[in-house]
Every structure is written in C-alpha cells, then in structure tokens.
Write a protein that holds these residues in place. Structure first.
Motif, mmCIF file in Angstrom:
data_model
loop_
_atom_site.group_PDB
_atom_site.id
_atom_site.type_symbol
_atom_site.label_atom_id
_atom_site.label_comp_id
_atom_site.label_asym_id
_atom_site.label_seq_id
_atom_site.Cartn_x
_atom_site.Cartn_y
_atom_site.Cartn_z
ATOM 1 N N PRO A 93 -9.080 -1.699 -10.629
ATOM 2 C CA PRO A 93 -7.940 -1.096 -10.438
ATOM 3 C C PRO A 93 -7.598 -0.807 -12.222
ATOM 4 N N GLN A 94 -6.847 0.471 -11.933
ATOM 5 C CA GLN A 94 -6.080 0.850 -13.188
ATOM 6 C C GLN A 94 -4.978 0.949 -13.130
ATOM 7 N N GLU A 95 -3.896 0.542 -14.565
ATOM 8 C CA GLU A 95 -2.856 0.966 -13.925
ATOM 9 C C GLU A 95 -2.213 2.447 -14.095
ATOM 10 N N ILE A 96 -1.117 2.878 -13.100
ATOM 11 C CA ILE A 96 -0.498 4.141 -13.615
ATOM 12 C C ILE A 96 0.591 4.931 -13.828
ATOM 13 N N LEU A 97 0.927 5.787 -14.385
ATOM 14 C CA LEU A 97 2.285 5.625 -14.508
ATOM 15 C C LEU A 97 3.015 4.596 -15.758
ATOM 16 N N ALA A 98 3.240 4.058 -16.078
ATOM 17 C CA ALA A 98 2.957 2.421 -16.592
ATOM 18 C C ALA A 98 4.631 2.770 -17.356
ATOM 19 N N VAL A 126 -7.093 4.635 -4.364
ATOM 20 C CA VAL A 126 -6.518 4.860 -3.109
ATOM 21 C C VAL A 126 -5.122 3.431 -4.281
ATOM 22 N N ILE A 127 -3.757 3.741 -3.710
ATOM 23 C CA ILE A 127 -2.663 3.338 -4.616
ATOM 24 C C ILE A 127 -1.476 3.059 -4.258
ATOM 25 N N TYR A 128 -1.849 1.246 -4.718
ATOM 26 C CA TYR A 128 -0.757 0.075 -4.362
ATOM 27 C C TYR A 128 0.357 -0.614 -4.955
ATOM 28 N N HIS A 183 3.874 -2.943 -10.919
ATOM 29 C CA HIS A 183 2.824 -1.908 -11.487
ATOM 30 C C HIS A 183 2.001 -1.109 -10.549
ATOM 31 N N TRP A 184 2.117 -0.263 -10.490
ATOM 32 C CA TRP A 184 1.158 0.885 -10.230
ATOM 33 C C TRP A 184 -0.577 0.821 -10.162
ATOM 34 N N MET A 185 -1.281 0.581 -9.016
ATOM 35 C CA MET A 185 -2.411 0.139 -9.781
ATOM 36 C C MET A 185 -2.932 1.059 -8.338
ATOM 37 N N GLU A 186 -5.013 1.850 -8.630
ATOM 38 C CA GLU A 186 -5.277 3.219 -8.464
ATOM 39 C C GLU A 186 -6.617 2.351 -8.811
ATOM 40 N N LEU A 187 -6.726 2.457 -7.373
ATOM 41 C CA LEU A 187 -8.989 1.965 -7.195
ATOM 42 C C LEU A 187 -9.386 2.644 -6.032
ATOM 43 N N PRO A 188 -10.708 2.370 -6.541
ATOM 44 C CA PRO A 188 -11.871 3.764 -5.917
ATOM 45 C C PRO A 188 -11.628 3.541 -4.338
ATOM 46 N N LEU A 189 -12.643 3.884 -3.323
ATOM 47 C CA LEU A 189 -12.100 3.010 -2.397
ATOM 48 C C LEU A 189 -13.538 2.797 -2.112
ATOM 49 N N ALA A 190 -14.110 2.746 -2.741
ATOM 50 C CA ALA A 190 -15.683 2.369 -2.998
ATOM 51 C C ALA A 190 -15.894 0.982 -4.038
ATOM 52 N N GLY A 191 -14.963 0.792 -4.445
ATOM 53 C CA GLY A 191 -14.452 -0.580 -5.205
ATOM 54 C C GLY A 191 -14.509 -0.318 -6.433
ATOM 55 N N LEU A 225 0.853 -1.051 -0.240
ATOM 56 C CA LEU A 225 0.093 -0.247 0.166
ATOM 57 C C LEU A 225 0.596 1.483 -0.298
ATOM 58 N N LEU A 226 0.284 2.718 -0.850
ATOM 59 C CA LEU A 226 1.476 3.855 -1.217
ATOM 60 C C LEU A 226 1.079 4.391 -0.106
ATOM 61 N N CYS A 227 -0.146 5.124 -0.853
ATOM 62 C CA CYS A 227 -0.899 5.917 -0.473
ATOM 63 C C CYS A 227 -2.177 6.613 -1.333
ATOM 64 N N PHE A 228 -3.016 7.033 -0.773
ATOM 65 C CA PHE A 228 -3.818 7.292 -1.237
ATOM 66 C C PHE A 228 -3.946 8.526 -2.911
ATOM 67 N N GLY A 229 -4.898 8.386 -3.698
ATOM 68 C CA GLY A 229 -4.517 9.133 -5.027
ATOM 69 C C GLY A 229 -4.427 11.005 -4.638
ATOM 70 N N LYS A 230 -4.321 11.321 -5.739
ATOM 71 C CA LYS A 230 -4.732 12.534 -5.847
ATOM 72 C C LYS A 230 -5.751 13.996 -5.190
ATOM 73 N N ASP A 231 -6.839 12.720 -5.295
ATOM 74 C CA ASP A 231 -8.249 13.996 -4.705
ATOM 75 C C ASP A 231 -7.896 12.546 -3.730
#
Length: 636
Positions: A269-274, A246-248, A258-266, A236-242
């Motif tokens: 997941p989408q890869e970011i900064l690939a 969550v980013i993991y 791979h850096w993945m970003e996922l809504p806290l509500a579920g 687990l890394l941090c929350f996203g910018k807004d």
C-alpha cells in the motif's frame, strides 16, 4: 463564464429590522430537499414538503412535473435515479424491538422503488424469502447488460438462528428479485464491499469489533491488507481513479489519519494525498471510482482528475463566490449538476446547472417564507483559546440591528466531532430573527481542521472543550458585539451536553441553558452503548478514545453528577424515539435537578428521533426553546 441569477441582494446600509417570519418558517422541514438527477440530465427528482407531508416529485427537462408520489411523514434519507424511469428512495423508521435485544428501539433503513409509469411503489427486498425487507447499506446501482441492478446490505431470514449481520444482495430492480453474492459472516463484525462498474464485488472489508482486527480481501478471496485497531479507525472508501486499486483509511498510534491505496491484485500500500486537508471526496456513482476531492480551506477548492470535470467544478464554485456550495448530484459526463447553496441572503437554494450552456437555474427554495433581507448576517470569527490554540466560530447576527452589546445565544454543535460553517442554520437563524446574536464555536475536537485539532479533545470533555466555548463568548464581548451578562447556551446531542456543562460544571456565564437530546451521565451512556454493541460515531469506542474508561473521570464531567451546582434554569428536550442518546439521559437529569431543587423544565417530543426529523415536533422544540430563552434572557 457560468452565471447565475442575481437572487440575493445585500447591502452595507443598516436598515430597520424586518418583521421576522413565524417560527414555523425556520422549524419546519425544508420545502425542498433530497434531490437527484437522472443519468441523461433530463430528469430531476426532489422530496417536497407540503402541508406537513412529503411528496416525491419528478420533473422533466422543461421542469414540468412528470410524476408525483405522496409519502406521508416518511423520514427520507436519500434519493437516486435508476435509469430514466425509476427512483430509489432511501428512508428510515424507528421500530420497537423484542425482549431478546439489548435496546428497546432501533432506527432501521429501507428503500422504496418508485417507477415513473404510475405503478405502485415497492420496497426493495419485499418479495424475497431469503432477506428481510430492510437494507443495511447501499453499495451501488449498476447497468449490466441493459438491466438495472442494485447492491444492498441485507439480513438473511432463512436460517434457524437469525444472523443480523448483513450479506450483500444483488437485486434486479425491474422485478425486485434478489440473490446473495457475498455471505453474512457470523460474530461481532461489520462488513463493507466495493462493487465495480460490471457488478462484480471486488473488495470486501471485515472488522471484528471487539478485537479491532480487520482485513481487506479481493474478489479471489486473497487478503490484500490487514491490521488491528481496537478503536475501529479504519475503513474502505472507494476504488482508485482507474479502478485497479482500492483506497482505504487507517489511523496511526498518534491519531493521524492516512489514506492508503493498494492494488486489487495485492502489493504494497502507498499513502496518497498525505499533505492535503480533504473536506469530502467525489466518487463516480456508476463504478465507485475516485473522481476527486474537495480541498478543505478557507475557500474550498474542488479537485477533479478529469480536466473537463475540473473546469466545470471551478466554474460552479466561481458562480457562487460568497455562499456555501455543495455539489449534490451530477451526470457521468458532468454536463448537468445539481447544486445547493446557502449563506448570507440565502436560506437554502437548489440549482440545476447546465455546464455546456453556462446556465444555472433555481430548482427550488428550502424556506420560501424567509426573504433574503430576513437572513441574519453570517461570518466566521477567529479567536484563541485560553491555552493559545487557534480556533474559530460562526457568528449569526440579527437582521437590521447594530452589532453592539447584543444578547447572545451560544450554540455548540453536536458530534462532538463535527463542525459548523458559514451557512444558513435554521436554528441559529430563528434566534437571530428574534434579536439575538448566535455564536457556534468550533471547539477542539471539531472536524475540518485536521487530526491534530481533533485529537486535542482527548480527556477534555467538560474541560478545555468547554472553556473553548466560553473563550469564544469572551472574544465577542471583547469586540463589543455581545453583552456577556446577557448570554444563554443551547445545543443538541453533544451540544446538549455542553449546554448542561455550561451551567453545572462552569458557573457565572449563562442566564439559562437549553439541552436537546443531551448526554447527562457519561458513565451511564458509556455502559448503554457497550450493552447495545453500538459502533456508531457516538459510541463507546469514541468515548473510550477521548475519555478513557475510568468511571471517576466520567463522573467528574457528568452534568447529572453536578446537578446541585446548577446556577441557571435548564430546559431539557428529548424525543421518545431517540436511538442515539437514550431518552433516559434526560429523565435522570430531570430527576437530579428535582432532587436538588433547581429550576428546570422537561419537554418530551412524542414521536421524534435524535435528528429532529419530524416537522411538527421540530417546531415544538423550537417554540419551547425560544419561549424559555426569551423568559430568562429577553432580547429587548
């Protein structure tokens, strides 16, 4: 444009070699370190070394002392402000364990609350009947309804059977009262949490170490991500910018991260900064949201999502164009930033930067006894390994000497998954000051070059990882910079292993080897890590990933098993309080060399840990290493 004082003169004219500073100037702990800035930017805290002891000093906006606290020989790991009137000092201690544990010592963390009103410092959790007064992770400081609240991993003591897994504790820092907000789970697990700006735990990461199964749950207890990785390459890394995501990180079967970003509500997941090589990320300390990242390139580039922060960061990096730059701490609006620099002509300097007034002022110097002209020239040398793989190393040259046919000390880094960069290195500079060229090769497996380069180290301990080091030496010989017949090898941790391998597995290259806290028997080390349930970066999981678990393979690349083949004198140095590489690793190597009748020395550092955290024993190590290298590979 942001400007800084012209403190570090340089010259292309070769001057007479300056008289070198004493070794203590290099080996002692830095005169200033572990700095922090207050939320308003009006206060700065720093740990100052004076007379062999540490002092926490807090300065006001005019850089006048506001508070000072003697710390003795405490091993400080980090500092942070709590509002304008309190500082938290994170530190660690080596403590003995009882007979019920699989290891005899452990490095335990704790936190000290230092109020600036002169009241007596207090340990976080020290008046709690629920928790032990040790911390297992810092999960943020938050201002909630006007009160400063800290979130820490904490061990429960009010259960019949002590569970050493951490719960998440919420601590009111004004009165040091604590309560649990997330429980400690049972079993062989590790936990992590993300706490939002309002003090609510919004994400809980759990991994079961042996199986590698993991989950991320949101505040409602819903599993929003899960998977399995027996090697534990997920985190687990941090929350996203807004703050709504969550980013993991995860690693695929090919070893790519791979850096993945996922809504806290579920959701999905989408890869970011690939396609971005990331050196570090910047996180808002008030809410754990992602602010940006430092792009890993020849000239590191800061990228912030907020335009004002982006402009400020670029100005700071432009103000120190030829130095290694680190953004240490900053105010939320980025109007004030603490910066650390080092490199050519700079043995380590902290600056306070006022972005609004475009001014950078020196806060303190790490090594006041080392003048700019006494800093050996630092450069990056690219070269190819024998199999054609591109790599590089850091070359430090002795001040005032022509870079031709110099004696050389090859200095591989620890880790092994780490990297050296073109900055002031106290150990390398000490040897450069005595007339040696020092080369720090970033062999395969080093970080900061992407996953493919890191993964090229698989099954290569004592093999290509080792020849990468000597290939770098060959490049310097080819260029005429060093004399290949006057080379020694030294290092610590994995670098200590490489130093031993350089004269036991390899032959005919080095006049001597200095190994500090080295791994000498890989199978023994592997078994000790399994027995201790060790999941640190230098753990059985890391070794299994890169070496497999075949004892025959471990034996083939263990220096202890090749002690009879040692072709140069060896100096072993090891701290008695080492909880990462057991002290026994040097003991068995010394015994093997004795039985083989090979020349060696063994220096014991009485109260030193793996990281050489104590000034007097660190100086002792440097003095012994210098004496040994000068004996077998004189600079003149």
């Amino acid at each position: 444009m942001l400007t800084s004082a012209s403190l570090f003169a340089s010259s292309t004219v070769l001057a007479a070699p300056p008289a070198p500073p004493p070794l203590e100037a290099y080996g002692e702990l830095p005169a200033i370190e572990k700095t922090a800035i207050s939320p308003s930017g009006a206060g700065v805290a720093a740990v100052i070394q004076f007379g062999g002891a540490s002092k926490l000093t807090v300065l006001d906006a005019r850089m006048k002392p506001r508070s000072a606290e003697n710390l003795g020989n405490i091993k400080v790991r980090n500092l942070e402000f709590v509002g304008e009137d309190m500082v938290i000092l994170h530190y660690s201690s080596t403590v003995p364990l009882g007979p019920d544990f699989t290891t005899d010592k452990a490095e335990l963390d704790a936190a000290l609350l230092v109020s600036l009103d002169g009241s007596k410092p207090r340990m976080v959790l020290n008046n709690s009947r629920m928790f032990a007064n040790t911390t297992r992770g810092d999960f943020g400081i938050r201002n909630i309804d006007g009160r400063w609240i800290g979130f820490f991993g904490a061990i429960r003591v009010d259960t019949p059977a002590l569970n050493t897994n951490a719960a998440l504790a919420r601590v009111d820092l004004a009165n040091n009262s604590a309560r649990q907000v997330s429980p400690a789970l049972e079993g062989d697990i590790e936990q992590d949490w993300l706490v939002d700006g309002n003090g609510a735990p919004q994400a809980n990461f759990v991994i079961r170490n042996k199986e590698g199964s993991w989950t991320i749950r949101n505040a409602a207890g819903k599993t929003i991500a899960s998977g399995a990785d027996k090697l534990g390459h997920v985190g687990l890394l941090c929350f996203g910018k807004d703050g709504s995501t969550v980013i993991y990180t995860v690693r695929d079967s090919g070893g790519l991260t791979h850096w993945m970003e996922l809504p806290l509500a579920g959701g999905t997941p989408q890869e970011i900064l690939a396609d971005v090589a990331i050196k570090r990320i910047f996180v808002d300390k008030t809410n754990s949201r992602l602010l940006g990242y430092l792009e890993d390139s020849e000239k590191p580039k800061p990228v912030f999502y907020d335009p004002a922060k982006q402009l400020a960061a670029r100005k700071i990096y432009r103000a120190f164009p030829d130095l290694s730059v680190e953004l240490v701490d900053w105010t939320s609006d980025f109007s004030h930033v603490l910066v650390r620099t080092s490199g050519n002509g700079d043995s380590g300097t902290y600056f306070t930067v006022d972005v609004t007034s475009h001014r950078a002022d020196p806060l303190g110097y790490e090594r006041t006894a080392i003048a700019p002209e006494q800093v050996g020239a630092i450069s990056t040398v690219p070269y190819k390994a024998s199999d054609g793989l591109d790599m590089d190393g850091i070359l430090t040259l002795p001040p005032g000497r022509e870079p031709r046919n110099l004696p050389v000390v090859v200095f591989p880094h620890g880790g092994p998954h780490a990297a050296d960069k073109a900055e002031f290195d106290w150990w390398a500079q000490a040897f450069a000051s005595r007339g040696y060229a020092v080369f720090q090769p970033n062999f395969r497996g080093s970080t900061q070059r992407g996953d493919v380069f890191r993964n090229a180290a698989r099954n290569e301990w004592g093999r290509k990882m080792q020849t990468d080091i000597s290939d770098g030496l060959a490049e310097l010989v080819k260029r005429g910079i060093v004399d290949g017949k006057r080379a020694c090898i030294m290092g610590a941790s994995y670098g200590g292993y490489a130093a031993l391998a350089g004269v036991t597995i390899q032959h005919g290259l080095y006049r001597c080897a200095v190994a500090v806290a080295p791994i000498s028997d890989l199978q023994m080390f592997y078994q000790s890590k399994i027995a201790a349930d060790d999941y640190s970066p230098m753990s059985w999981r890391s070794m299994r990933e890169f070496l497999g678990d075949d004892p025959k393979l471990y034996k083939a690349v263990s220096p202890r098993q090749h002690a009879t083949d040692a072709d140069a004198p060896i100096l072993l140095v090891h701290g008695k309080d080492d909880t990462v590489v057991p002290f026994h690793q040097s003991e068995v190597m010394a015994n093997a060399l004795t039985e083989a009748g090979k020349p060696h020395e063994f220096v014991v550092l009485a109260h030193e840990d793996h990281w050489l955290s104590v000034s007097d024993t660190r100086v002792q190590m440097l003095q012994e290493a210098m004496r040994f290298v000068q004996q077998y590979n004189p600079a003149d």
